[in-house]
Design a protein around this motif. Structure first.
Motif, mmCIF file in Angstrom:
data_model
loop_
_atom_site.group_PDB
_atom_site.id
_atom_site.type_symbol
_atom_site.label_atom_id
_atom_site.label_comp_id
_atom_site.label_asym_id
_atom_site.label_seq_id
_atom_site.Cartn_x
_atom_site.Cartn_y
_atom_site.Cartn_z
ATOM 1 N N LYS A 187 -2.055 -2.066 3.054
ATOM 2 C CA LYS A 187 -0.625 -1.895 3.328
ATOM 3 C C LYS A 187 -0.360 -1.553 4.790
ATOM 4 O O LYS A 187 0.495 -2.160 5.448
ATOM 5 C CB LYS A 187 -0.059 -0.778 2.433
ATOM 6 C CG LYS A 187 -0.003 -1.104 0.958
ATOM 7 C CD LYS A 187 1.192 -1.976 0.647
ATOM 8 C CE LYS A 187 1.359 -2.142 -0.859
ATOM 9 N NZ LYS A 187 2.508 -3.019 -1.184
ATOM 10 N N VAL A 190 -4.793 1.453 0.606
ATOM 11 C CA VAL A 190 -3.925 1.986 1.653
ATOM 12 C C VAL A 190 -4.011 1.137 2.916
ATOM 13 O O VAL A 190 -2.989 0.768 3.508
ATOM 14 C CB VAL A 190 -4.298 3.460 1.959
ATOM 15 C CG1 VAL A 190 -3.539 3.958 3.186
ATOM 16 C CG2 VAL A 190 -3.988 4.344 0.754
ATOM 17 N N LYS A 226 -6.089 13.885 -1.796
ATOM 18 C CA LYS A 226 -5.427 13.463 -0.558
ATOM 19 C C LYS A 226 -6.272 13.745 0.675
ATOM 20 O O LYS A 226 -6.416 12.882 1.554
ATOM 21 C CB LYS A 226 -4.083 14.181 -0.397
ATOM 22 C CG LYS A 226 -3.024 13.799 -1.377
ATOM 23 C CD LYS A 226 -1.735 14.548 -1.137
ATOM 24 C CE LYS A 226 -1.856 16.049 -1.386
ATOM 25 N NZ LYS A 226 -2.623 16.836 -0.458
ATOM 26 N N LEU A 273 0.872 10.847 2.518
ATOM 27 C CA LEU A 273 0.106 10.895 1.276
ATOM 28 C C LEU A 273 0.603 12.084 0.476
ATOM 29 O O LEU A 273 0.681 13.197 1.004
ATOM 30 C CB LEU A 273 -1.392 11.043 1.549
ATOM 31 C CG LEU A 273 -2.069 9.949 2.367
ATOM 32 C CD1 LEU A 273 -3.571 10.245 2.465
ATOM 33 C CD2 LEU A 273 -1.850 8.571 1.772
ATOM 34 N N TYR A 323 7.885 4.184 -1.886
ATOM 35 C CA TYR A 323 6.824 4.781 -2.705
ATOM 36 C C TYR A 323 5.841 3.729 -3.203
ATOM 37 O O TYR A 323 6.233 2.657 -3.680
ATOM 38 C CB TYR A 323 7.422 5.504 -3.912
ATOM 39 C CG TYR A 323 7.411 7.014 -3.784
ATOM 40 C CD1 TYR A 323 6.502 7.779 -4.500
ATOM 41 C CD2 TYR A 323 8.291 7.662 -2.929
ATOM 42 C CE1 TYR A 323 6.478 9.161 -4.388
ATOM 43 C CE2 TYR A 323 8.277 9.037 -2.806
ATOM 44 C CZ TYR A 323 7.367 9.783 -3.532
ATOM 45 O OH TYR A 323 7.343 11.141 -3.399
ATOM 46 N N VAL A 324 4.558 4.053 -3.085
ATOM 47 C CA VAL A 324 3.480 3.263 -3.688
ATOM 48 C C VAL A 324 2.642 4.229 -4.519
ATOM 49 O O VAL A 324 2.068 5.185 -3.988
ATOM 50 C CB VAL A 324 2.594 2.584 -2.625
ATOM 51 C CG1 VAL A 324 1.426 1.850 -3.301
ATOM 52 C CG2 VAL A 324 3.417 1.631 -1.759
ATOM 53 N N LYS A 325 2.587 3.988 -5.820
ATOM 54 C CA LYS A 325 1.830 4.861 -6.718
ATOM 55 C C LYS A 325 0.393 4.372 -6.825
ATOM 56 O O LYS A 325 0.143 3.194 -7.060
ATOM 57 C CB LYS A 325 2.487 4.874 -8.106
ATOM 58 C CG LYS A 325 1.846 5.812 -9.105
ATOM 59 C CD LYS A 325 2.617 5.767 -10.430
ATOM 60 C CE LYS A 325 1.996 6.649 -11.489
ATOM 61 N NZ LYS A 325 2.758 6.606 -12.759
ATOM 62 N N LEU A 326 -0.554 5.294 -6.615
ATOM 63 C CA LEU A 326 -1.973 4.977 -6.688
ATOM 64 C C LEU A 326 -2.631 5.768 -7.812
ATOM 65 O O LEU A 326 -2.290 6.932 -8.040
ATOM 66 C CB LEU A 326 -2.675 5.316 -5.368
ATOM 67 C CG LEU A 326 -2.181 4.582 -4.108
ATOM 68 C CD1 LEU A 326 -2.934 5.099 -2.893
ATOM 69 C CD2 LEU A 326 -2.357 3.075 -4.250
ATOM 70 N N THR A 362 5.127 5.978 1.459
ATOM 71 C CA THR A 362 4.568 7.186 0.857
ATOM 72 C C THR A 362 3.647 6.767 -0.283
ATOM 73 O O THR A 362 4.084 6.110 -1.228
ATOM 74 C CB THR A 362 5.681 8.108 0.324
ATOM 75 O OG1 THR A 362 6.465 8.576 1.419
ATOM 76 C CG2 THR A 362 5.087 9.305 -0.424
ATOM 77 N N PHE A 363 2.371 7.121 -0.150
ATOM 78 C CA PHE A 363 1.404 6.850 -1.207
ATOM 79 C C PHE A 363 1.297 8.085 -2.100
ATOM 80 O O PHE A 363 0.929 9.166 -1.633
ATOM 81 C CB PHE A 363 0.035 6.520 -0.615
ATOM 82 C CG PHE A 363 -0.001 5.217 0.134
ATOM 83 C CD1 PHE A 363 -0.159 4.017 -0.536
ATOM 84 C CD2 PHE A 363 0.118 5.194 1.517
ATOM 85 C CE1 PHE A 363 -0.181 2.811 0.156
ATOM 86 C CE2 PHE A 363 0.084 3.998 2.220
ATOM 87 C CZ PHE A 363 -0.065 2.806 1.534
#
Length: 202
Positions: free
Chosen positions: A197, A194, A16, A8, A178-181, A129-130
């Motif tokens: 995934k 999250v 986070k 995170l 990468y996953v953008k939140l 990676t969030f």
């Protein structure tokens, strides 16, 4: 890149640590074997290095080397053994923090900091990676005395914006992990995204 290794990332105040607490609760309820850890820290020696980093104004190069040393111990003593046992590992910050903070925001260069850290971690990168992203001023307004306040919290607004820009660069460098939140969402909304995934990881 390691299966079942999740990081995170995000700037100060993005939530986070709060998200980690909620994920821990939900994974416990689901009886999914996991650990939640953090960087710098996670084990005694790395927590001691964290105290040195957070409590002292260090030269930028000394700082990035201490982060890397703490990461090396944490990886070898905690993260890799947990992954070998088949656990999901969720880490509050990992290598990308060094790249965004020291590499981009503090001007050491992302490539230079990446070279140092690749020597430490090899190919042990997270599978996902969030990135919890939000407006810098809104994020800083969240910081209260209820949480651990460190010297990075107190840096100028430009520093925090540079950190955010650094994560944007990293997302372009590593689009596959990468996953953008949207960090303005509630902790339960973020946790659901999250979990959707990570519970599908092989």
């Amino acid at each position: 890149m390691l299966n079942k290794f999740i990081s995170l990332e995000g700037g100060e105040g993005c939530g986070k640590s709060t998200l980690c607490l909620r994920l821990n609760e939900l994974l416990d309820e689901m009886n999914i074997d996991h650990i939640i850890t953090r960087e710098p820290g996670g084990i005694k020696s790395s927590e001691e290095m964290r105290s040195i980093i957070m409590e002292n104004e260090l030269d930028r190069k000394s700082e990035v080397l201490l982060f890397a040393a703490a990461r090396n111990e944490h990886l070898k003593q905690k993260i890799l053994p947990a992954l070998e046992q088949g656990k999901i590992v969720i880490c509050d910050r990992y290598i990308d923090s060094s790249l965004a903070y020291q590499g981009h925001a503090q001007g050491l260069g992302i490539d230079n900091v990446l070279n140092i850290n690749e020597y430490v971690v090899g190919d042990n990168f997270p599978q996902i990676t969030f990135w919890l992203d939000m407006d810098v001023n809104d994020a800083l307004a969240r910081i209260t005395n209820d949480r651990e306040v460190n010297r990075f919290d107190q840096k100028a607004e430009k520093f925090h914006q540079d950190v955010r820009d650094g994560y944007g660069i990293l997302m372009e460098m590593y689009p596959d992990r990468y996953v953008k939140l949207d960090a303005t969402k509630s902790v339960d909304e973020l946790a659901a995204l999250v979990l959707e995934k990570i519970t599908c990881l092989k």
